[in-house]
Design an enzyme around this catalytic site. Structure first.
Site, mmCIF file in Angstrom:
data_model
loop_
_atom_site.group_PDB
_atom_site.id
_atom_site.type_symbol
_atom_site.label_atom_id
_atom_site.label_comp_id
_atom_site.label_asym_id
_atom_site.label_seq_id
_atom_site.Cartn_x
_atom_site.Cartn_y
_atom_site.Cartn_z
ATOM 1 N N HIS A 21 0.865 -1.242 0.014
ATOM 2 C CA HIS A 21 0.028 -0.129 -0.026
ATOM 3 C C HIS A 21 0.870 1.293 0.021
ATOM 4 O O HIS A 21 0.645 2.080 -0.748
ATOM 5 C CB HIS A 21 -0.808 -0.031 1.292
ATOM 6 C CG HIS A 21 -1.799 1.047 1.378
ATOM 7 N ND1 HIS A 21 -3.112 1.246 0.683
ATOM 8 C CD2 HIS A 21 -1.449 2.426 1.890
ATOM 9 C CE1 HIS A 21 -3.606 2.147 0.941
ATOM 10 N NE2 HIS A 21 -2.877 3.119 1.723
ATOM 11 N N GLU A 22 2.040 1.370 0.996
ATOM 12 C CA GLU A 22 2.582 2.716 1.112
ATOM 13 C C GLU A 22 3.386 2.558 -0.074
ATOM 14 O O GLU A 22 3.886 3.571 -0.514
ATOM 15 C CB GLU A 22 3.614 2.401 2.144
ATOM 16 C CG GLU A 22 2.824 2.424 3.595
ATOM 17 C CD GLU A 22 1.758 3.811 3.617
ATOM 18 O OE1 GLU A 22 2.328 4.651 3.245
ATOM 19 O OE2 GLU A 22 0.724 3.629 4.425
ATOM 20 N N HIS A 25 1.973 4.603 -2.763
ATOM 21 C CA HIS A 25 1.977 6.059 -2.598
ATOM 22 C C HIS A 25 3.360 6.596 -2.952
ATOM 23 O O HIS A 25 3.429 7.722 -3.557
ATOM 24 C CB HIS A 25 1.744 6.336 -0.792
ATOM 25 C CG HIS A 25 0.596 6.154 -0.381
ATOM 26 N ND1 HIS A 25 -0.548 6.388 -1.102
ATOM 27 C CD2 HIS A 25 0.158 5.650 0.681
ATOM 28 C CE1 HIS A 25 -1.930 6.091 -0.422
ATOM 29 N NE2 HIS A 25 -1.295 5.546 0.568
#
Length: 329
Positions: A21-22, A25
Site C-alpha cells: 500500500h505504501e 504512495h
C-alpha cells in the site's frame, strides 16, 4: 504454538499489505515529483537505514513488525517547497492517495491468480443437476450458467452462496444463460412447511414483459426414514415420483416411477445404492435447489479474468453483508 504461529502469519500478511500500500504512495509521489522523506518497513526504532543517492529518501527497517509508512514532505504540515505534497494540484494529490488502494487491488489479483493457476477456480457454470431436485423441473443442464439470482449478478459461487444464505426463506428468481447463448428467467414460488415436513414449489418462466408461464411443480414430504418427491413438468404428459425409504427388512431403497397424468405407472426402476439413499435421507433439505458449480483450470488470461471477477465478488460481498446487517437479513 499454533496460536503464536497464527499471530506471526497475521503480522506477516498485515506487513505485506501495508508495505505494498505504501509503495503505491511512493511510486506515484515520485512520478509527480513529491519528495519522500522516509520509506519504512515496520514501525518503532530504526534497526537499519540507507539514504537514496538520487532521491534523498531514507529507506529504513524498524524493530516492531507492524506495517510501515511512506512519509511525504508537506503531507501533514505546510511546506513551501517544490517537492511538497501540499503544493501539488488536487488531481495529483488524489492519485497519490488512491494509489495505495490501487496497489492493494493489484496485489489481490496477483495472489488470487497464482492460487487459481495452481488449484483452479470456480465459475458460474453448472457442473451437476440433481434429477429429483427443483432445478430439474426448469430443465437446468450441465454447462448452463447462473448469471443472476434474486436480482444480484452471479460471477461465481461466492455471489450465489451469500445471496442464497440471506434470502433462503423467500421465493427465488434465476436468470440462466443456456449453452447456446439464450437467456431465460425462472421464478420459484416456494411454500415450505418445516413443521409438517412438506414442501411445494411452483416454477414459472418469465418473459421480457414480466408475463409468467407455468413450467412445472415440485412436491416433497420427508421424515427420518422416508422421502417422497414428485417432479411435474407441464409440457409433458407424465410426471416422475421419487421414493427413498427404509423397508421392513431395514434396507434402504430408492425408487423412481414415471406416471401419466391419471397416475398410472408407466415404468418403475430402483435407483441409487443403499449408501446413497442413506446420504440423501440425511442431507435432504427443501431449501436446496439441487445443482453444483463447476471448477476449472484455464489459460493465463482466463485465470486472470476469473481472479478479477473473484475480487469483485469479495468487494460486493462486503457491501451486501453490511447492507443486510442493517436491514436485518
Amino acid at each position: 504454538m499454533s496460536i503464536v504461529l497464527s499471530i506471526l502469519i497475521m503480522l506477516l500478511i498485515l506487513t505485506v499489505l501495508v508495505v505494498v500500500h505504501e509503495w503505491g504512495h511512493y511510486i506515484s509521489a515520485r512520478i509527480f515529483g513529491v519528495k519522500v522523506n522516509e520509506f519504512s518497513i515496520f514501525m518503532g526504532p530504526k534497526i537499519y537505514s540507507r539514504v537514496g543517492k538520487k532521491t534523498g529518501t531514507v529507506f529504513s527497517i524498524r524493530c516492531l513488525p507492524l506495517g510501515g509508512f511512506c512519509a511525504m514532505e508537506g503531507e501533514e504540515t505546510t511546506e513551501n517547497t517544490e517537492g511538497s505534497f501540499c503544493n501539488k494540484p488536487w488531481w495529483q494529490r488524489t492519485i497519490i492517495l488512491l494509489s495505495g488502494v490501487f496497489m492493494n487491488i493489484i496485489l489481490a489479483i496477483v495472489v488470487v491468480t497464482t492460487i487459481f493457476m495452481i488449484y483452479g477456480y470456480e465459475t458460474n457454470k453448472v457442473s451437476y443437476v440433481n434429477e429429483f431436485m427443483p432445478v430439474h423441473v426448469m430443465n437446468l443442464e450441465e454447462g448452463d450458467r447462473i448469471t443472476d439470482f434474486n436480482g444480484y449478478s452471479v460471477l461465481n459461487p461466492t455471489d450465489y452462496n451469500l445471496v442464497n444464505y440471506a434470502v433462503n426463506l423467500e421465493d427465488s428468481v434465476f436468470e440462466v444463460e443456456k449453452k447456446n447463448g439464450d437467456t431465460f428467467v425462472y421464478k420459484f414460488d416456494r411454500n415450505i412447511d418445516v413443521e409438517n415436513k412438506k414442501c411445494d414449489i411452483t416454477i414459472y418462466s418469465v418473459d421480457d414483459d414480466d408475463k409468467e408461464k407455468l413450467i412445472g411443480k415440485y412436491y416433497s414430504s420427508w421424515d427420518t426414514d422416508l422421502l417422497q418427491i414428485t417432479n411435474e413438468i407441464s409440457d409433458n404428459n407424465s410426471y416422475t415420483d421419487y421414493r427413498f425409504y427404509k423397508n421392513e427388512n431395514g434396507k434402504y431403497c430408492g425408487e423412481k416411477s414415471i406416471k401419466n397424468k391419471e397416475g398410472v405407472v408407466i415404468s418403475t426402476q430402483s435407483i441409487y445404492t443403499e449408501h446413497q439413499v442413506v446420504s440423501i435421507l440425511e442431507t435432504y433439505s427443501p431449501y436446496k435447489f439441487g445443482f453444483s458449480f463447476s471448477a476449472e483450470k484455464g489459460n493465463f488470461f482466463e485465470t486472470i479474468g476469473n481472479a478479477f471477477k473473484y475480487n469483485v465478488s469479495l468487494v460486493k460481498s462486503v457491501f451486501n453483508s453490511l447492507k443486510w446487517l442493517v436491514t436485518g437479513r
